[in-house]
Design an enzyme around this catalytic site. Structure first.
Site, PDB file in Angstrom:
ATOM      1  N   LYS A   1      54.181  79.167  53.098  1.00  0.00           N
ATOM      2  CA  LYS A   1      54.627  77.924  52.617  1.00  0.00           C
ATOM      3  C   LYS A   1      54.675  76.545  53.070  1.00  0.00           C
ATOM      4  O   LYS A   1      54.432  76.005  53.649  1.00  0.00           O
ATOM      5  CB  LYS A   1      56.653  78.046  52.778  1.00  0.00           C
ATOM      6  CG  LYS A   1      56.942  79.443  52.388  1.00  0.00           C
ATOM      7  CD  LYS A   1      58.488  79.158  53.072  1.00  0.00           C
ATOM      8  CE  LYS A   1      59.761  80.147  52.524  1.00  0.00           C
ATOM      9  NZ  LYS A   1      60.374  80.341  53.611  1.00  0.00           N
TER      10      LYS A   1
ATOM     11  N   ARG B   1      49.796  84.631  77.039  1.00  0.00           N
ATOM     12  CA  ARG B   1      50.496  83.823  77.740  1.00  0.00           C
ATOM     13  C   ARG B   1      50.903  83.549  79.391  1.00  0.00           C
ATOM     14  O   ARG B   1      51.026  83.161  79.495  1.00  0.00           O
ATOM     15  CB  ARG B   1      52.530  83.704  76.967  1.00  0.00           C
ATOM     16  CG  ARG B   1      52.172  83.195  75.472  1.00  0.00           C
ATOM     17  CD  ARG B   1      53.484  83.228  74.853  1.00  0.00           C
ATOM     18  NE  ARG B   1      53.153  82.646  73.804  1.00  0.00           N
ATOM     19  CZ  ARG B   1      54.200  82.507  72.462  1.00  0.00           C
ATOM     20  NH1 ARG B   1      54.857  83.287  72.435  1.00  0.00           N
ATOM     21  NH2 ARG B   1      53.654  81.859  71.845  1.00  0.00           N
TER      22      ARG B   1
ATOM     23  N   GLY C   1      54.975  76.500  66.559  1.00  0.00           N
ATOM     24  CA  GLY C   1      55.702  76.118  65.881  1.00  0.00           C
ATOM     25  C   GLY C   1      54.763  74.688  66.670  1.00  0.00           C
ATOM     26  O   GLY C   1      55.428  73.663  65.961  1.00  0.00           O
TER      27      GLY C   1
ATOM     28  N   GLY D   1      49.852  80.190  66.406  1.00  0.00           N
ATOM     29  CA  GLY D   1      51.234  81.861  65.369  1.00  0.00           C
ATOM     30  C   GLY D   1      49.787  82.722  65.232  1.00  0.00           C
ATOM     31  O   GLY D   1      48.512  83.175  65.683  1.00  0.00           O
TER      32      GLY D   1
HETATM   33  P1  AMP Z   1      52.824  81.340  58.058  1.00  0.00           P
HETATM   34  O1  AMP Z   1      54.466  81.409  59.425  1.00  0.00           O
HETATM   35  O2  AMP Z   1      53.834  79.503  57.037  1.00  0.00           O
HETATM   36  O3  AMP Z   1      51.915  80.699  58.514  1.00  0.00           O
HETATM   37  O4  AMP Z   1      52.771  82.077  56.850  1.00  0.00           O
HETATM   38  C1  AMP Z   1      52.456  83.408  58.025  1.00  0.00           C
HETATM   39  C2  AMP Z   1      52.280  83.628  56.609  1.00  0.00           C
HETATM   40  O5  AMP Z   1      51.293  83.649  55.394  1.00  0.00           O
HETATM   41  C3  AMP Z   1      51.546  85.672  57.171  1.00  0.00           C
HETATM   42  O6  AMP Z   1      52.519  86.504  56.956  1.00  0.00           O
HETATM   43  C4  AMP Z   1      51.088  85.673  55.628  1.00  0.00           C
HETATM   44  O7  AMP Z   1      50.602  87.157  55.090  1.00  0.00           O
HETATM   45  C5  AMP Z   1      51.259  85.483  54.717  1.00  0.00           C
HETATM   46  N1  AMP Z   1      50.483  84.314  53.752  1.00  0.00           N
HETATM   47  C6  AMP Z   1      49.443  83.509  53.263  1.00  0.00           C
HETATM   48  N2  AMP Z   1      48.502  83.988  52.405  1.00  0.00           N
HETATM   49  C7  AMP Z   1      49.293  84.801  51.310  1.00  0.00           C
HETATM   50  C8  AMP Z   1      50.283  85.267  49.909  1.00  0.00           C
HETATM   51  N3  AMP Z   1      49.057  84.908  49.637  1.00  0.00           N
HETATM   52  N4  AMP Z   1      50.995  85.617  49.469  1.00  0.00           N
HETATM   53  C9  AMP Z   1      52.252  85.814  49.836  1.00  0.00           C
HETATM   54  N5  AMP Z   1      51.935  85.617  51.519  1.00  0.00           N
HETATM   55  C10 AMP Z   1      51.170  84.787  52.161  1.00  0.00           C
END
Ligand code: AMP
Length: 393
Positions: free
Chosen positions: A199, A36, A373, A350
């Site tokens: 999510k 960054r 974000g 991210g």
């Molecule tokens: P995000 O911040 O929403 O992009 O989510 C990233 C996170 O999703 C990472 O820490 C991953 O470990 C988690 N992730 C990806 N696939 C899975 C899964 N199948 N089960 C649980 N967590 C997951």
């Protein structure tokens, strides 16, 4: 069109620059990744080369309005000074702006560099309230926003300050907006979006916007199980958002020709790296097992789409990439994106950016966004307040 620093007369001006120096630190306070800071150098050098003095602003972490030295920008001042090969005058004030800072700022000459303390030492910063923005503005003549990472937030140091000074975008924000904006407005086709992460609820707006624009939307990560449930499959103990199953179902129905869901998945009984795991078809996840990665058939299916794409946008890991045994799908997809030299490839900051950097493929990607974000909100089609507040041409 927003003004950029190229539209400003910079000679002998004091320019406040909002950067994103929110770098990761280890327990001893050493910077573990300076990307960054490096990304801010083109703007800083441009301003200095054109006769300005710069006053740099940033937040670091979440000190919640307290002057907590754990979040001091001192390590950033040191690294910046090394990278620029010039002195950086660090103003270590509890209140960010005080009489000493004002008097030192008044003495700045063309070519001088000052870094203020963490803007989040002030409670007003994140509320964009009180006099903080005006106090910051009083230090200089012009304001430049070069912090894409906070562009989706309306804070004193990026939005409030624009009320008090002529403003423009820095080179980094200009580049982010130009590359991602072009991909969304006039993508070279086929245009493929790959969406993963934990999510569905965090990604629904992005899925819906990209379904209107992209030719293919590939779904993986923790959120895929909500989609598999919507197809009527058993998802065992996988991550599941029950309240989003109906929504997932209507997305599948509306866009079945665009959406591609995993056909197999790696499953384990426990959420840890050192545990037994195997690959199963997506509709045969046993009870008590959780899906932690996409399977090989899915990887091949996704790679086939990636190889035939001319624009690729990726946001969110396809499995639990922090654990080596469940990082295989994410790594293979990252490699396929990097290997497609004919495509414009964009990674939305991210975790996906971290995944690409971890396996040393960052250089082969057209653009890695500096804002997780912010890039997500940009891909949702939202107007980012940090950009909106800047003067138009
Ligand atoms: P995000 O911040 O929403 O992009 O989510 C990233 C996170 O999703 C990472 O820490 C991953 O470990 C988690 N992730 C990806 N696939 C899975 C899964 N199948 N089960 C649980 N967590 C997951």
């Amino acid at each position: 069109m927003k003004k950029t620093i190229k539209d400003l007369n910079l000679k002998n001006k004091k320019v406040l620059v909002r950067c994103d120096f929110n770098v990761p630190l280890d327990k001893e306070g050493n910077i573990t990744d300076d990307i960054r800071i490096v990304s801010s150098l083109p703007t800083i050098n441009y301003l200095l080369d054109n006769g300005a003095a710069v006053i740099l602003l940033s937040h670091l972490g979440r000190p919640d309005g307290e002057a907590n030295r754990k979040y001091s920008l001192l390590p950033v001042a040191k690294r910046l000074s090394t990278l620029l090969g010039r002195d950086v005058c660090f103003e270590d004030s509890d209140t960010v702006v005080d009489d000493t800072v004002k008097s030192n700022a008044a003495k700045l000459k063309s070519g001088d560099i000052m870094l203020l303390q963490n803007t989040r030492f002030r409670k007003e910063e994140t509320k964009n309230a009180g006099t903080f923005a005006e106090e910051l503005a009083s230090l200089g003549d012009l304001f430049v926003n070069d912090a894409f990472g906070t562009a989706h937030r309306a804070h004193s140091s990026n939005v409030g300050i624009c009320e008090f000074l002529p403003s423009a975008l820095g080179l980094l924000v200009e580049k982010e907006v130009e590359i991602m904006g072009k991909a969304l407005k006039e993508p070279k086709r086929p245009f493929t979006a790959i969406l993963g992460g934990a999510k569905v609820s965090d990604k629904i707006a992005v899925i819906e916007n990209l379904l209107n624009i992209a030719d293919n939307v590939l779904i993986g990560g923790g959120m895929m199980y909500t989609f598999l449930k919507a197809k009527g499959y058993n998802t065992g103990s996988s991550l599941l958002e029950e309240d989003k199953v109906e929504m997932a179902s209507s997305i599948i129905e509306k866009a079945s020709e665009k959406i591609q869901l995993p056909v197999d998945t790696v499953v384990a009984k426990e959420f840890k790296n050192d545990t037994d795991f195997f690959t199963t078809d997506a509709d045969k996840i046993p009870d008590e097992y959780m899906g932690l990665d996409i399977g090989e058939k899915t990887v091949d299916m996704f790679i086939n789409v990636i190889n035939n794409s001319k624009t690729i946008i990726w946001n969110g890991p396809l499995g639990v990439f922090e654990m080596d045994n469940f990082a295989i799908g994410t790594n293979k997809i990252a490699k396929a994106i990097a290997d497609n030299k004919d495509a414009i490839s964009i990674i939305g900051g991210g975790d996906s950016a971290a995944a690409v950097e971890k396996i040393g493929l960052a250089e082969n990607i057209t653009h890695i966004s500096t804002g997780g974000g912010a890039s997500l909100e940009f891909l949702e089609g939202k107007i980012l307040p940090g950009i909106d507040a800047v003067d138009d041409k």
